[in-house]
Design an enzyme around this catalytic site. Sequence first.
Site, PDB file in Angstrom:
ATOM      1  N   SER A  29       9.922  40.955   5.441  1.00 67.80           N
ATOM      2  CA  SER A  29      11.515  39.915   5.235  1.00 67.80           C
ATOM      3  C   SER A  29      10.708  38.530   5.104  1.00 67.80           C
ATOM      4  O   SER A  29       9.890  38.231   5.429  1.00 67.80           O
ATOM      5  CB  SER A  29      12.162  39.859   6.558  1.00 67.80           C
ATOM      6  OG  SER A  29      12.994  38.985   6.177  1.00 67.80           O
TER       7      SER A  29
ATOM      8  N   TYR B 175      15.329  39.984  15.746  1.00 68.92           N
ATOM      9  CA  TYR B 175      15.011  40.219  14.630  1.00 68.92           C
ATOM     10  C   TYR B 175      13.927  39.418  13.590  1.00 68.92           C
ATOM     11  O   TYR B 175      13.290  40.447  12.888  1.00 68.92           O
ATOM     12  CB  TYR B 175      16.425  39.980  13.595  1.00 68.92           C
ATOM     13  CG  TYR B 175      15.981  40.100  12.272  1.00 68.92           C
ATOM     14  CD1 TYR B 175      15.978  41.759  11.990  1.00 68.92           C
ATOM     15  CD2 TYR B 175      15.849  39.667  10.863  1.00 68.92           C
ATOM     16  CE1 TYR B 175      15.866  41.938  10.576  1.00 68.92           C
ATOM     17  CE2 TYR B 175      15.851  39.767   9.305  1.00 68.92           C
ATOM     18  CZ  TYR B 175      15.845  40.751   9.938  1.00 68.92           C
ATOM     19  OH  TYR B 175      15.178  41.054   7.951  1.00 68.92           O
TER      20      TYR B 175
END
Length: 260
Positions: free
Chosen positions: A141, A154
């Site tokens: 990401s 995360y």
Amino acid sequence: MNTSNIALITGASGGIGLELAKIHAKKGGDLVLVARTLPKLEALKAEIESQYKVSVHVISEDLSDPQSPQRIFDYTESHGLEISTLINNAGFGGHGLFHERALEADLSMIQVNINALVSLTHLYLQGMVARNHGKVMNMSSTASLLPGPLQAVYYATKSFVTSFSQAIAQELEESNVTVTALCPGPVKTGFVEAGDLKDVDAWKNAKSPESVAQIGYQAMEKGELVAFNEKGLKFMLEWLIPLLPRKMVLKMSRQAMEKQ
């Protein structure tokens, strides 16, 4: 089954994983699809086999179980499935202050986003190296390139994925095995609801899973090291953010994750 072009995709029942499965099948490749929900997998198997005339195996596994990667590997070995493409797509996030979140949820996130990914990569990479042929794509990401207040664990897991992917890619540089980290920005998938991100401003302009999958698959085919789906985000994260003071970056990162 096309034993020379089998892709194993985790988190394949929806979102980017589903679109990657369709792209691979459209190119004539067979599939091993892994997700938690068996009915979704079986419906997807029927749809892909009918539309693309390829063979599909489905495996219902929860990657938060530390033993699941070995069971997945054992299944493919026992069925004589030679995995030439491994796409570690499964993963999830979670919103909130770290000290207020349930520890079990974040430990489960680490298990899925990091531990399962590392285990599956290790298990399948050995065969790829022995055959001197294979491709690995790890779903990371843009979050991997900076700290993420309100999504602390995360962002940290994705930072690991990008770093890990690049390191092993370099180790394999003299082989015909490549490793690609796909680093998309916000994407319109079930990730938003599952991660409690519905009212976060950053997802207002989220991209489609189809567009991200297409960019990622092409990058994997070319053996690219790190792939982004948005040139603007790539420029900002690789060239502008590193020049800013750390506290400013942290403040900007938190503002992007605040709920409206």
